[in-house]
Design a protein around this motif. Structure first.
Motif, PDB file in Angstrom:
ATOM      1  N   TYR A  22       0.861  -1.313  -0.009  1.00 52.40           N
ATOM      2  CA  TYR A  22      -0.067   0.264   0.099  1.00 52.40           C
ATOM      3  C   TYR A  22       0.808   1.415  -0.101  1.00 52.40           C
ATOM      4  O   TYR A  22       0.662   2.342  -0.600  1.00 52.40           O
ATOM      5  N   LYS A  23       2.063   1.282   0.777  1.00 54.13           N
ATOM      6  CA  LYS A  23       2.643   2.432   0.782  1.00 54.13           C
ATOM      7  C   LYS A  23       3.476   2.658  -0.294  1.00 54.13           C
ATOM      8  O   LYS A  23       3.473   3.936  -1.067  1.00 54.13           O
ATOM      9  N   VAL A  24       4.052   1.745  -1.105  1.00 51.85           N
ATOM     10  CA  VAL A  24       4.608   1.946  -2.400  1.00 51.85           C
ATOM     11  C   VAL A  24       3.577   2.383  -3.711  1.00 51.85           C
ATOM     12  O   VAL A  24       4.054   3.522  -4.235  1.00 51.85           O
ATOM     13  N   VAL A  25       2.190   1.672  -3.613  1.00 48.47           N
ATOM     14  CA  VAL A  25       1.409   2.229  -4.367  1.00 48.47           C
ATOM     15  C   VAL A  25       0.827   3.443  -4.222  1.00 48.47           C
ATOM     16  O   VAL A  25       0.586   4.434  -5.116  1.00 48.47           O
ATOM     17  N   ASP A  32      -6.008  11.455  -9.325  1.00 47.60           N
ATOM     18  CA  ASP A  32      -7.240  11.186 -10.010  1.00 47.60           C
ATOM     19  C   ASP A  32      -7.344   9.820 -10.407  1.00 47.60           C
ATOM     20  O   ASP A  32      -8.553   9.464 -10.742  1.00 47.60           O
ATOM     21  N   GLN A  33      -6.447   8.935 -10.346  1.00 48.34           N
ATOM     22  CA  GLN A  33      -6.567   7.497 -10.461  1.00 48.34           C
ATOM     23  C   GLN A  33      -6.788   6.727  -9.264  1.00 48.34           C
ATOM     24  O   GLN A  33      -6.021   6.968  -8.202  1.00 48.34           O
ATOM     25  N   SER A  34      -7.307   5.570  -9.263  1.00 51.51           N
ATOM     26  CA  SER A  34      -7.669   4.841  -8.376  1.00 51.51           C
ATOM     27  C   SER A  34      -6.468   4.115  -8.152  1.00 51.51           C
ATOM     28  O   SER A  34      -6.021   3.549  -9.233  1.00 51.51           O
ATOM     29  N   SER A  35      -5.890   3.805  -7.042  1.00 51.83           N
ATOM     30  CA  SER A  35      -4.723   2.821  -6.743  1.00 51.83           C
ATOM     31  C   SER A  35      -4.879   1.646  -6.884  1.00 51.83           C
ATOM     32  O   SER A  35      -3.982   0.999  -6.882  1.00 51.83           O
ATOM     33  N   SER A  36      -6.458   1.290  -7.064  1.00 45.90           N
ATOM     34  CA  SER A  36      -6.741  -0.242  -7.103  1.00 45.90           C
ATOM     35  C   SER A  36      -6.009  -1.082  -8.395  1.00 45.90           C
ATOM     36  O   SER A  36      -5.766  -2.052  -8.126  1.00 45.90           O
ATOM     37  N   ASP A  37      -5.853  -0.529  -9.491  1.00 47.39           N
ATOM     38  CA  ASP A  37      -5.481  -0.828 -10.661  1.00 47.39           C
ATOM     39  C   ASP A  37      -3.728  -1.209 -10.444  1.00 47.39           C
ATOM     40  O   ASP A  37      -3.529  -2.420 -10.942  1.00 47.39           O
ATOM     41  N   LEU A  38      -3.222  -0.147  -9.942  1.00 48.40           N
ATOM     42  CA  LEU A  38      -1.732  -0.354  -9.750  1.00 48.40           C
ATOM     43  C   LEU A  38      -1.679  -1.464  -8.374  1.00 48.40           C
ATOM     44  O   LEU A  38      -0.629  -2.248  -8.387  1.00 48.40           O
ATOM     45  N   LEU A  68       8.117  -1.600  -6.198  1.00 48.45           N
ATOM     46  CA  LEU A  68       8.708  -0.416  -6.899  1.00 48.45           C
ATOM     47  C   LEU A  68       8.953  -0.657  -8.488  1.00 48.45           C
ATOM     48  O   LEU A  68       8.406   0.396  -9.224  1.00 48.45           O
ATOM     49  N   ASN A  69       9.537  -1.643  -8.823  1.00 47.67           N
ATOM     50  CA  ASN A  69       9.625  -1.954 -10.250  1.00 47.67           C
ATOM     51  C   ASN A  69       8.109  -2.055 -10.907  1.00 47.67           C
ATOM     52  O   ASN A  69       8.048  -1.449 -12.122  1.00 47.67           O
ATOM     53  N   THR A  70       7.022  -2.839 -10.394  1.00 47.85           N
ATOM     54  CA  THR A  70       5.940  -2.699 -11.016  1.00 47.85           C
ATOM     55  C   THR A  70       5.373  -1.296 -11.195  1.00 47.85           C
ATOM     56  O   THR A  70       4.749  -1.093 -12.089  1.00 47.85           O
ATOM     57  N   CYS A  71       5.409  -0.622 -10.081  1.00 46.16           N
ATOM     58  CA  CYS A  71       5.011   0.996 -10.224  1.00 46.16           C
ATOM     59  C   CYS A  71       5.682   1.631 -11.414  1.00 46.16           C
ATOM     60  O   CYS A  71       4.988   2.324 -12.064  1.00 46.16           O
TER      61      CYS A  71
END
Length: 159
Positions: A22-25, A32-38, A68-71
């Motif tokens: 959650y912290k990284v995301v 503006d974007q929901s963090s759920s996709d990430l 981190l790499n995913t984000c």
């Protein structure tokens, strides 16, 4: 096909380490974007990589690296620039301290993706060796980059 034991172990690992994810995301997600996709993208990548986790590093180090790499990849792929992140800051100190911390996070959000990753890990009080393991940088490079980032943030705060 993945067996039930692996799935159960994975779900437990996520439960125990969801704070990191959650912290990284939240550090990378747009307001503006929901963090759920990430978040789902991070979970998918963790799931794909989980069977090959060999325990050569701490589990939290491995989770930080994948997250981190995913984000970073998510935003490169979508060609979005991250300007502001929705950070959950719970501060009950003086109003001046609160404003200073808000200003610090506003400035951090102006950094590039790699700089933000280094600052996130630094603020999470990770030792330079672990930051190096997570980011793939050398310890010397981590120290150098963090010093440059601190100088950059100071200059930005004076503007």
């Amino acid at each position: 096909m993945h067996n039930k034991g692996l799935e159960k172990d994975f779900m437990e690992m996520v439960r125990l380490n969801e704070r990191i994810i959650y912290k990284v995301v939240s550090f990378y997600a747009d307001i503006d974007q929901s963090s759920s996709d990430l978040y789902q993208e991070v979970l998918l990548n963790l799931w794909k990589a989980y069977p090959s986790f060999r325990g050569e590093s701490k589990l939290s180090t491995w989770i930080y690296r994948i997250s981190l790499n995913t984000c970073i990849t998510f935003f490169r792929r979508s060609k979005r620039s991250v300007t502001y992140s929705a950070l959950n800051i719970d501060i009950s100190d003086t109003p001046d301290d609160n404003e200073n911390i808000k200003e610090l996070y506003r400035l951090i959000n102006k950094l590039d993706k790699i700089e933000k990753a280094l600052v996130l890990l630094y603020l999470d009080e990770k030792p330079y060796k672990e930051i190096a393991d997570i980011t793939g940088l050398t310890v010397t490079n981590v120290a150098t980059k963090l010093n440059r980032i601190k100088d950059k943030l100071k200059k930005m705060s004076n503007e």
